[in-house]
Design an enzyme around this catalytic site. Structure first.
Site, PDB file in Angstrom:
ATOM      1  N   ARG A 234      22.828  35.402 -32.381  1.00  0.00           N
ATOM      2  CA  ARG A 234      21.642  35.386 -33.553  1.00  0.00           C
ATOM      3  C   ARG A 234      20.709  34.600 -32.907  1.00  0.00           C
ATOM      4  NH1 ARG A 234      23.655  38.465 -35.877  1.00  0.00           N
ATOM      5  NH2 ARG A 234      24.649  38.401 -37.883  1.00  0.00           N
ATOM      6  N   GLU A 263      12.413  37.565 -37.943  1.00  0.00           N
ATOM      7  CA  GLU A 263      12.586  39.075 -37.594  1.00  0.00           C
ATOM      8  C   GLU A 263      11.930  39.849 -38.906  1.00  0.00           C
ATOM      9  OE1 GLU A 263      17.069  39.101 -35.471  1.00  0.00           O
ATOM     10  OE2 GLU A 263      16.777  40.196 -37.374  1.00  0.00           O
ATOM     11  N   HIS A 281      16.971  44.006 -33.354  1.00  0.00           N
ATOM     12  CA  HIS A 281      18.140  43.705 -33.792  1.00  0.00           C
ATOM     13  C   HIS A 281      19.074  45.102 -33.955  1.00  0.00           C
ATOM     14  CE1 HIS A 281      20.517  40.367 -36.445  1.00  0.00           C
ATOM     15  NE2 HIS A 281      21.396  41.450 -36.007  1.00  0.00           N
TER      16      HIS A 281
END
Length: 319
Positions: A234, A263, A281
């Site tokens: 993370r 993000e 991601h």
């Protein structure tokens, strides 16, 4: 009576797959814009299938009278207040194993790309620079020391993938024992020792109060100046300002990040660094894992709504 299933309106969740899996139930899918709490309240769903950017806290749970299950379409569940859900009698599920091979492979890819400066070589060749001698000499990967933060199934799969490189493995994870690490011929160490010994570090931990910001300025100062940091856990685990300064000051060699604190990382100075490899991601993705994810999460929603036990209840203890 028709059951309402609120579903985050994102390509991550394949509504056609969810709809097919829930076919035995008289239901209606209600697409919810990512992060739109009021739309969730207006839908008052019996089930909520959510993405990583839609949060569920105690206040939201209290406002949803019909809610029976929160289904996190993914592995991490730091965006869900699990305790508040359970206090309200709401089941919480995730999908823990759908992309183990994908994430392990992606972590290994970032590790090798950073160690071998593949992105920098690629950029140079495409701008008609033919220079095998990098500005920053780098060491051999074979026989080096790999530090692993959090030694769950993904990290263990990574250990399998790297077995042919004769790496020394050092692991920091307060939730595993030496019996587990011994199976992979790895040393279970404290965090500071991992930083001192590792030529490269891969991060697989969830974001918790324990892990938030654990890779800070002090951590980078302890690492070797040829060291690499790869994060597929993370974003908040790495202090990105400290990482930037460590790269500028050449306290570490480079970083490979699939996850970031914000993000997309709009305006981040890391975007301008040639010694940082960034992916969106995406470590979880393959066509197969995408399908597995949706079938699995929808299957647990169906089970709970039919009064059955889910296959993947969230286990909030440990990493």
């Amino acid at each position: 009576m028709t059951t309402t299933i609120a579903v985050s309106d994102t390509p991550f969740i394949k509504q056609d797959v969810v709809r097919d899996e829930l076919a035995p139930i008289d239901h209606e899918l209600e697409p919810i814009p990512t992060g739109d709490r009021e739309a969730i309240v207006d839908a008052d769903p019996e089930a909520l299938v959510l993405d990583v950017n839609t949060g569920v806290d105690a206040d939201l749970v209290d406002r949803l009278d019909a809610l029976q299950i929160v289904a996190r379409a993914g592995t991490g569940f730091d965006n869900v207040d699990v305790e508040a859900c359970r206090d309200a009698g709401v089941e919480v599920v995730n999908v823990p194993g759908y992309s183990t091979n994908e994430v392990a492979t992606h972590a290994f890819s970032l590790l090798l790309a950073c160690r071998r400066t593949l992105v920098e070589y690629d950029r140079d060749v495409k701008t008609e620079e033919w220079n095998w001698m990098p500005d920053r000499p780098f060491p051999r990967f074979y026989g080096s020391t790999l530090g692993v933060v959090s030694f769950g199934t993904i990290a263990q799969r990574l250990a399998d993938l790297t077995a042919g490189f004769d790496l020394d493995l050092v692991v920091y994870d307060p939730y595993v024992d030496e019996e587990t690490t011994d199976e992979y011929d790895a040393d279970l160490v404290e965090f500071e020792e991992l930083l001192d010994r590792a030529d490269a570090v891969t991060i697989h931990a969830p974001l918790t109060e324990e892990t938030r910001g654990m890779f800070d300025a002090e951590a980078f100062e302890r690492m070797a100046d040829h060291a690499i940091v790869v994060n597929v856990g993370r974003g908040g685990i790495v202090d990105e300002d400290a990482l930037y300064e460590a790269l500028v000051d050449r306290e570490i060699f480079g970083a490979g990040l699939d996850v970031m604190d914000e993000e997309p990382p709009t305006g981040s100075p890391l975007l301008e660094r040639d010694d940082v490899v960034l992916t969106p991601h995406a470590a979880w993705y393959s066509a197969d894992s995408h399908q597995d994810l949706n079938e699995t999460v929808a299957g647990d929603v169906r089970r709970v709504l039919q009064g059955e036990e889910p296959e993947n209840p969230v286990q909030p203890k440990g990493w």
